[in-house]
Design an enzyme around this catalytic site. Structure first.
Site, mmCIF file in Angstrom:
data_model
loop_
_atom_site.group_PDB
_atom_site.id
_atom_site.type_symbol
_atom_site.label_atom_id
_atom_site.label_comp_id
_atom_site.label_asym_id
_atom_site.label_seq_id
_atom_site.Cartn_x
_atom_site.Cartn_y
_atom_site.Cartn_z
ATOM 1 N N THR A 1 0.819 -1.218 0.000
ATOM 2 C CA THR A 1 0.000 0.000 0.000
ATOM 3 C C THR A 1 0.848 1.260 0.000
ATOM 4 O O THR A 1 0.690 2.132 -0.861
ATOM 5 C CB THR A 1 -0.927 -0.011 1.233
ATOM 6 O OG1 THR A 1 -1.768 -1.162 1.185
ATOM 7 C CG2 THR A 1 -1.801 1.239 1.256
ATOM 8 N N LYS B 1 6.911 2.114 11.806
ATOM 9 C CA LYS B 1 6.891 2.518 13.214
ATOM 10 C C LYS B 1 7.536 1.485 14.131
ATOM 11 O O LYS B 1 8.186 1.837 15.118
ATOM 12 C CB LYS B 1 5.449 2.797 13.661
ATOM 13 C CG LYS B 1 4.531 1.587 13.615
ATOM 14 C CD LYS B 1 3.089 1.939 13.841
ATOM 15 C CE LYS B 1 2.286 2.203 12.631
ATOM 16 N NZ LYS B 1 2.277 1.294 11.531
ATOM 17 N N GLU C 1 9.346 10.498 9.120
ATOM 18 C CA GLU C 1 8.182 11.351 9.368
ATOM 19 C C GLU C 1 6.871 10.571 9.340
ATOM 20 O O GLU C 1 5.973 10.804 10.157
ATOM 21 C CB GLU C 1 8.125 12.489 8.341
ATOM 22 C CG GLU C 1 6.926 13.412 8.475
ATOM 23 C CD GLU C 1 6.926 14.217 9.766
ATOM 24 O OE1 GLU C 1 6.051 13.974 10.624
ATOM 25 O OE2 GLU C 1 7.796 15.081 9.922
ATOM 26 N N VAL D 1 4.687 7.914 12.441
ATOM 27 C CA VAL D 1 3.767 8.198 13.545
ATOM 28 C C VAL D 1 2.399 8.635 13.042
ATOM 29 O O VAL D 1 1.382 8.029 13.366
ATOM 30 C CB VAL D 1 4.343 9.279 14.483
ATOM 31 C CG1 VAL D 1 3.290 9.726 15.499
ATOM 32 C CG2 VAL D 1 5.561 8.746 15.206
ATOM 33 N N GLY E 1 1.314 9.060 9.762
ATOM 34 C CA GLY E 1 0.949 8.864 8.365
ATOM 35 C C GLY E 1 1.137 10.155 7.609
ATOM 36 O O GLY E 1 2.248 10.684 7.511
ATOM 37 N N ILE F 1 0.089 13.067 8.524
ATOM 38 C CA ILE F 1 0.105 14.230 9.402
ATOM 39 C C ILE F 1 1.549 14.604 9.725
ATOM 40 O O ILE F 1 2.277 13.801 10.298
ATOM 41 C CB ILE F 1 -0.623 13.944 10.732
ATOM 42 C CG1 ILE F 1 -2.018 13.380 10.489
ATOM 43 C CG2 ILE F 1 -0.692 15.193 11.591
ATOM 44 C CD1 ILE F 1 -2.667 12.831 11.744
ATOM 45 N N GLY G 1 -12.600 -2.125 5.547
ATOM 46 C CA GLY G 1 -11.161 -2.153 5.303
ATOM 47 C C GLY G 1 -10.351 -1.310 6.273
ATOM 48 O O GLY G 1 -9.141 -1.146 6.089
ATOM 49 N N GLU H 1 -7.868 -4.822 10.142
ATOM 50 C CA GLU H 1 -7.360 -6.056 9.544
ATOM 51 C C GLU H 1 -8.214 -7.247 9.994
ATOM 52 O O GLU H 1 -8.968 -7.168 10.969
ATOM 53 C CB GLU H 1 -5.911 -6.290 9.991
ATOM 54 C CG GLU H 1 -4.950 -5.171 9.640
ATOM 55 C CD GLU H 1 -4.608 -5.122 8.162
ATOM 56 O OE1 GLU H 1 -4.883 -6.114 7.452
ATOM 57 O OE2 GLU H 1 -4.075 -4.088 7.717
ATOM 58 N N LYS I 1 4.005 4.230 18.323
ATOM 59 C CA LYS I 1 3.992 5.629 17.911
ATOM 60 C C LYS I 1 4.280 6.574 19.081
ATOM 61 O O LYS I 1 5.040 7.540 18.933
ATOM 62 C CB LYS I 1 2.637 5.962 17.267
ATOM 63 C CG LYS I 1 2.394 5.210 15.958
ATOM 64 C CD LYS I 1 0.987 5.451 15.424
ATOM 65 C CE LYS I 1 0.757 4.690 14.135
ATOM 66 N NZ LYS I 1 -0.631 4.850 13.621
#
Length: 410
Positions: free
Chosen positions: A11, A100, A124, A127, A129, A131, A182, A185, A200
């Site tokens: 992904t 992470k 970056e 933690v 994504g 942001i 989705g 999981e 995180k």
């Protein structure tokens, strides 16, 4: 030309390739050089993939190619990702990751290896994504002593709790809905038990306080015990329940750190963050509270943060500013000795339960709530250390009161 290799074509990895290949002109303007994906490393076959000509199965191809300046590690986990990251750094290549777990456990070693080879290890996206929080904390808030970090760090658990709050779903029903969409999981354990959020908050705490905090040092409690009655009593107290990663500097210089469900007052901005969105609140001694909000996961949001790090590695060559921390003696306090107020939920004869609670806890605040059974009750305690709370709850149970849950107040 600046060649990039993406290792792991899932992904996040596919999102990184998509952004780099579709934004070449913009990336060239920002880095001063043409940026392109030269290799995609994955052991799987991808028939009819538009970037199939870039796929190789042997990492040594990347490792031994001097044209590759930056490697994006998008494998996840700690075994293969750790090996490939070490090899890339040792070969003099920058490494950018969203991993992470690897950062939480091995960052100090990887920082040292990167420094020894005059390259960067950047994370970056590990933690928040999409942001931005790592770079703002280390650079934009550099003039502050950070005293607390508190955040909703997992979109799956936030979605489940949001649906329990807004649609009155049970935990099991909300989880099934999240899986169908989705967001969760098939095996959601890492999310609902708090392990993902733990990694995180370890990264954020290590960055804020300068010393590595390992996941094993963190008190973790997931959301599997949250019931509709907890949601209802929290609402009656004008609060919402959220799973928070929290790290706070104490007066003795140690830090309190946990991943736990908290009752958050509706006046706090974190209480309004719903669905799969994440939010991180950072308190600095000069700036007070800053909040970072957005999508904490997903293909393109996470990939955007990864590519931002790629850009940084390519346009700051020779610049020795680094985002890192060091190993050292543990800075984590015994969480059992840190004081909080608690909501304690009971079941049965509530008048008798409140009377018994008042004898054991001292003054309590009963929470009236008309939307629950007459056999359900809840009260707020005075501030007390966790070890005292647990001891008192044990005595309350011995007195014949059925205690269903106890949750901290923020």
């Amino acid at each position: 030309m600046a060649a990039v290799a993406v290792v792991g074509y899932g992904t996040v990895g596919s999102g990184v390739v998509e952004i780099i290949e579709t934004h070449r002109e913009m990336l060239q303007k920002k880095t001063g050089k043409p940026v392109y994906v030269k290799y995609i490393v994955d052991i799987r076959d991808f028939e009819n993939d538009p970037y199939g000509d870039k796929i190789v199965k042997d990492f040594s191809v990347v490792e031994n190619d001097p044209e590759v300046e930056t490697v994006v590690e998008a494998i996840g986990g700690r075994r293969v990702a750790y090996e490939f990251t070490r090899r890339a750094l040792a070969a003099g290549k920058n490494v950018v990751t969203s991993n992470k777990e690897l950062v939480a456990y091995h960052a100090v070693e990887l920082f040292e290896l990167a420094k020894a080879n005059n390259v960067r290890y950047m994370f970056e996206a590990s933690v928040g994504g999409g942001i931005p929080v790592i770079r703002p904390m280390s650079q934009c808030l550099a003039a502050n002593e950070i005293t607390e970090i508190c955040g909703i760090l997992n979109g799956t658990t936030n979605y489940i709790l949001t649906r329990m709050i807004t649609a009155s779903l049970s935990f099991d029903a909300a989880l099934k809905e999240a899986q169908a969409l989705g967001y969760a999981e098939a095996d959601p354990a890492a999310d609902i038990l708090g392990h993902d959020a733990c990694r995180k908050i370890c990264i954020l705490a290590s960055l804020a306080f300068g010393t590595q905090v390992l996941p094993e040092e963190v008190k973790i409690e997931g959301i599997t015990n949250i019931a509709p009655e907890d949601i209802a009593f929290a609402a009656a107290k004008d609060c919402r329940i959220k799973l928070l990663g929290r790290a706070k500097k104490l007066e003795n210089g140690k830090i309190y750190i946990s991943v736990s469900p908290f009752l958050i007052p509706t006046s706090c901005p974190l209480s309004t963050i719903d669905g799969v969105f994440n939010g991180v609140m950072v308190h600095g001694d000069s700036v007070d509270d800053c909040m970072f909000y957005g999508r904490g996961a997903g293909k393109l949001p996470t990939a955007s943060a990864v590519v931002a790090d790629v850009i940084d590695t390519l346009r700051t060559c020779g610049d020795d500013r680094r985002i890192e921390w060091t190993a050292g003696d543990s800075i984590v306090s015994d969480c059992r000795k840190v004081a909080h107020r608690y909501m304690v939920r009971v079941n049965g004869n509530t008048d008798a339960a409140y009377a018994a609670a008042e004898k054991l806890f001292g003054e309590i605040e009963v929470i009236p709530c008309s939307s629950v059974s007459i056999f359900d009750g809840a009260f707020i305690t005075a501030e007390m250390a966790e070890e005292k709370l647990l001891d008192t709850v044990e005595k309350l149970t011995a007195a014949g009161v059925e205690v269903k849950n106890q949750l901290m107040l923020m």
